[in-house]
Motif scaffolding. Structure first.
Motif, PDB file in Angstrom:
ATOM      1  N   ALA A 270       0.813  -1.212   0.000  1.00 48.71           N
ATOM      2  CA  ALA A 270       0.000   0.000   0.000  1.00 48.71           C
ATOM      3  C   ALA A 270       0.846   1.261   0.000  1.00 48.71           C
ATOM      4  N   LYS A 271       2.068   1.191   0.538  1.00 44.45           N
ATOM      5  CA  LYS A 271       2.915   2.384   0.586  1.00 44.45           C
ATOM      6  C   LYS A 271       3.318   2.841  -0.817  1.00 44.45           C
ATOM      7  N   ASP A 272       3.215   1.967  -1.797  1.00 47.53           N
ATOM      8  CA  ASP A 272       3.567   2.320  -3.163  1.00 47.53           C
ATOM      9  C   ASP A 272       2.424   3.016  -3.901  1.00 47.53           C
ATOM     10  N   ILE A 273       1.227   2.963  -3.343  1.00 50.06           N
ATOM     11  CA  ILE A 273       0.056   3.594  -3.951  1.00 50.06           C
ATOM     12  C   ILE A 273      -0.762   4.248  -2.848  1.00 50.06           C
ATOM     13  N   PRO A 274      -1.535   5.251  -3.118  1.00 44.98           N
ATOM     14  CA  PRO A 274      -1.710   5.870  -4.425  1.00 44.98           C
ATOM     15  C   PRO A 274      -0.632   6.916  -4.724  1.00 44.98           C
ATOM     16  N   LYS A 275      -0.623   7.392  -5.966  1.00 46.14           N
ATOM     17  CA  LYS A 275       0.269   8.473  -6.340  1.00 46.14           C
ATOM     18  C   LYS A 275      -0.392   9.804  -5.997  1.00 46.14           C
ATOM     19  N   VAL A 276       0.378  10.736  -5.473  1.00 46.74           N
ATOM     20  CA  VAL A 276      -0.158  12.034  -5.069  1.00 46.74           C
ATOM     21  C   VAL A 276       0.622  13.130  -5.769  1.00 46.74           C
ATOM     22  N   LEU A 277      -0.101  14.076  -6.349  1.00 50.28           N
ATOM     23  CA  LEU A 277       0.540  15.189  -7.048  1.00 50.28           C
ATOM     24  C   LEU A 277      -0.159  16.491  -6.685  1.00 50.28           C
ATOM     25  N   VAL A 278       0.641  17.485  -6.274  1.00 48.60           N
ATOM     26  CA  VAL A 278       0.124  18.836  -6.048  1.00 48.60           C
ATOM     27  C   VAL A 278       0.620  19.711  -7.195  1.00 48.60           C
ATOM     28  N   SER A 279      -0.312  20.367  -7.896  1.00 50.91           N
ATOM     29  CA  SER A 279       0.042  21.162  -9.072  1.00 50.91           C
ATOM     30  C   SER A 279      -0.915  22.339  -9.181  1.00 50.91           C
ATOM     31  N   ASN A 280      -0.752  23.123 -10.241  1.00 49.68           N
ATOM     32  CA  ASN A 280      -1.650  24.247 -10.490  1.00 49.68           C
ATOM     33  C   ASN A 280      -2.863  23.782 -11.287  1.00 49.68           C
ATOM     34  N   VAL A 281      -3.984  24.496 -11.102  1.00 51.67           N
ATOM     35  CA  VAL A 281      -5.153  24.214 -11.932  1.00 51.67           C
ATOM     36  C   VAL A 281      -4.831  24.608 -13.366  1.00 51.67           C
ATOM     37  N   HIS A 282      -5.577  24.071 -14.311  1.00 50.75           N
ATOM     38  CA  HIS A 282      -5.352  24.361 -15.721  1.00 50.75           C
ATOM     39  C   HIS A 282      -6.202  25.538 -16.171  1.00 50.75           C
ATOM     40  N   LEU A 283      -5.569  26.483 -16.865  1.00 56.80           N
ATOM     41  CA  LEU A 283      -6.275  27.620 -17.425  1.00 56.80           C
ATOM     42  C   LEU A 283      -6.281  27.536 -18.943  1.00 56.80           C
ATOM     43  N   THR A 284      -7.424  27.873 -19.548  1.00 53.05           N
ATOM     44  CA  THR A 284      -7.476  27.959 -21.000  1.00 53.05           C
ATOM     45  C   THR A 284      -6.929  29.320 -21.415  1.00 53.05           C
ATOM     46  N   ASN A 285      -6.817  29.539 -22.718  1.00 54.98           N
ATOM     47  CA  ASN A 285      -6.345  30.842 -23.183  1.00 54.98           C
ATOM     48  C   ASN A 285      -7.367  31.935 -22.953  1.00 54.98           C
ATOM     49  N   ARG A 286      -8.558  31.567 -22.456  1.00 53.77           N
ATOM     50  CA  ARG A 286      -9.569  32.559 -22.081  1.00 53.77           C
ATOM     51  C   ARG A 286      -9.653  32.716 -20.570  1.00 53.77           C
ATOM     52  N   ASN A 287      -8.615  32.189 -19.884  1.00 54.49           N
ATOM     53  CA  ASN A 287      -8.550  32.273 -18.424  1.00 54.49           C
ATOM     54  C   ASN A 287      -9.723  31.576 -17.737  1.00 54.49           C
ATOM     55  N   VAL A 288     -10.210  30.508 -18.352  1.00 57.06           N
ATOM     56  CA  VAL A 288     -11.237  29.681 -17.733  1.00 57.06           C
ATOM     57  C   VAL A 288     -10.552  28.512 -17.029  1.00 57.06           C
ATOM     58  N   VAL A 289     -10.931  28.258 -15.789  1.00 55.57           N
ATOM     59  CA  VAL A 289     -10.367  27.141 -15.042  1.00 55.57           C
ATOM     60  C   VAL A 289     -11.002  25.849 -15.548  1.00 55.57           C
ATOM     61  N   VAL A 290     -10.174  24.973 -16.105  1.00 49.48           N
ATOM     62  CA  VAL A 290     -10.669  23.736 -16.697  1.00 49.48           C
ATOM     63  C   VAL A 290     -11.426  22.900 -15.663  1.00 49.48           C
ATOM     64  N   GLU A 291     -10.884  22.826 -14.452  1.00 52.06           N
ATOM     65  CA  GLU A 291     -11.455  21.951 -13.423  1.00 52.06           C
ATOM     66  C   GLU A 291     -12.858  22.380 -12.982  1.00 52.06           C
ATOM     67  N   THR A 292     -13.207  23.652 -13.160  1.00 58.53           N
ATOM     68  CA  THR A 292     -14.521  24.123 -12.711  1.00 58.53           C
ATOM     69  C   THR A 292     -15.395  24.616 -13.855  1.00 58.53           C
ATOM     70  N   ALA A 293     -14.999  24.378 -15.093  1.00 63.28           N
ATOM     71  CA  ALA A 293     -15.786  24.857 -16.241  1.00 63.28           C
ATOM     72  C   ALA A 293     -17.191  24.268 -16.236  1.00 63.28           C
ATOM     73  N   TRP A 294     -17.345  23.062 -15.715  1.00 64.27           N
ATOM     74  CA  TRP A 294     -18.644  22.396 -15.722  1.00 64.27           C
ATOM     75  C   TRP A 294     -19.686  23.161 -14.921  1.00 64.27           C
ATOM     76  N   VAL A 295     -19.243  23.952 -13.923  1.00 66.94           N
ATOM     77  CA  VAL A 295     -20.180  24.677 -13.069  1.00 66.94           C
ATOM     78  C   VAL A 295     -21.064  25.589 -13.910  1.00 66.94           C
ATOM     79  N   ASN A 296     -20.508  26.141 -14.978  1.00 69.23           N
ATOM     80  CA  ASN A 296     -21.261  27.018 -15.877  1.00 69.23           C
ATOM     81  C   ASN A 296     -21.561  26.338 -17.210  1.00 69.23           C
TER      82      ASN A 296
END
Length: 368
Positions: A270-296
């Motif tokens: 179990a110590k080998d999983i899961p993989k954890v990554l901290v990163s930035n959210v993704h922005l489109t060229n219109r400054n829309v956050v990919v992760e929350t685009a579904w809200v609208n």
């Protein structure tokens, strides 16, 4: 200035927002870029205001010409009796010929634009995502089915937008000694600030603890990834494994917990999983956050294969994708879509990597 109650009309008559649209003031541009990231719930109003701004000023034609065209459009669409259009004074036009939209001028033209948006909304296809549907299973349990979305408000003032095929349950004693919820699926939270009673979201792989903030959690049981994306404020994410590791996220950061399929299949320690990554959210060229685009009601596809998109599309549109050729599964796509029915989404994807499709009931057959 409190923009949270602004409509698209209000944004269009705000000098700071107009300067941002025109791109002629770096300070205003930075402010509205940050505001867009921190307030994904206002994306629709901002987008509508931007569209209307472009309609009014994008082609740089004289204001008098624009007013005449809009006046004619009203007459053609509504068959109203001709009314005189007030003349604009020279103060509305700058020395470069690019006009500023003051409240009076804006309201004259916005009547047509807003009417156009209402007509567009009324004529939207019936198989778009239904943002109003959803089921309240009990006083403390809420659920959406596939192709449904729902926005709810808890008794403490916290609002939650549920994505398709999602269930959220309030734990016993909510808003008394605790504010804890269990989530299966995806939800966007706007948590009412209350430092005395922290807000905690429990998922199978990750717990997210906050005081008052805006964030998104995606935790579908049929997906390898569980993500928490922070838009504003601060959250503490804790792994639901033996390590109980904690991560503090800053605005515009996200944490991704991903099970290794190969490791899981071989039952590696179990110590080998899961993989954890901290990163930035993704922005489109219109400054829309990919992760929350579904809200609208947006759908952001970012260099994803068809097979990676399968579950997302099936949930979003309540369909089943049936691949006739394995090669099609590997096709990659990047696209920005909003309020599009499934057939329009597939047509847009065809322009990137061509494939054939047939829609039979709720089944979409895909082939080369």
């Amino acid at each position: 200035m409190d923009y949270n109650q602004y409509t698209s009309v209000d944004f269009l008559t705000d000098e700071s927002f107009l300067s941002y649209c025109a791109g002629n003031d770096e300070e205003h541009v930075r402010f509205w870029q940050n505001y867009t990231i921190e307030h994904p719930e206002k994306e629709q109003e901002l987008s509508e205001a931007m569209v209307m701004y472009k309609q009014l000023s994008g082609n740089k034609r004289p204001v008098e010409t624009e007013l005449a065209n809009f006046k004619q459009l009203i007459q053609n669409r509504l068959n109203v009796i001709e009314q005189p259009v007030p003349e604009l004074s020279e103060s509305y036009v700058s020395s470069t010929g690019q006009f500023k939209i003051y409240r009076v001028a804006a309201l004259l033209m916005l009547m047509v634009l807003i009417g156009g948006f209402f007509v567009w909304r009324r004529s939207s296809p019936s198989n778009l995502l239904n943002a109003e549907q959803g089921t309240q299973l009990s006083k403390n349990i809420f659920r959406t089915e596939k192709a449904q979305r729902k926005k709810i408000t808890f008794e403490d003032g916290t609002t939650v937008s549920l994505n398709a095929d999602t269930k959220i349950s309030l734990r016993k004693g909510y808003n008394k000694n605790t504010r804890e919820v269990d989530l299966i699926g995806e939800a966007f939270f706007e948590v009412e600030h209350n430092p005395a009673v922290p807000f905690i979201v429990h998922t199978a792989k990750l717990d997210v603890k906050v005081l008052g903030t805006k964030f998104n959690v995606s935790a579908y049981p049929d997906e390898r990834r569980t993500e928490a994306s922070l838009i504003m404020g601060s959250i503490q994410a804790s792994l639901n494994d033996k390590s109980r590791r904690h991560f503090i996220l800053k605005p515009s950061e996200k944490i991704t917990v991903e099970e290794d399929q190969l490791a899981t299949a071989k039952k590696i320690l179990a110590k080998d999983i899961p993989k954890v990554l901290v990163s930035n959210v993704h922005l489109t060229n219109r400054n829309v956050v990919v992760e929350t685009a579904w809200v609208n009601n947006g759908l952001e596809i970012n260099n994803e294969t068809f097979i990676e998109l399968q579950q997302k599309l099936e949930r979003e549109y309540g369909v089943t994708l049936a691949f006739k050729d394995d090669e099609v599964k590997k096709y990659k796509f990047t696209a920005t879509l909003k309020n599009e029915p499934i057939n329009e989404v597939l047509k847009a994807m065809q322009t990137v990597n061509y494939f054939n499709y047939k829609i039979k009931g709720n089944t979409v057959q895909l082939s080369k």
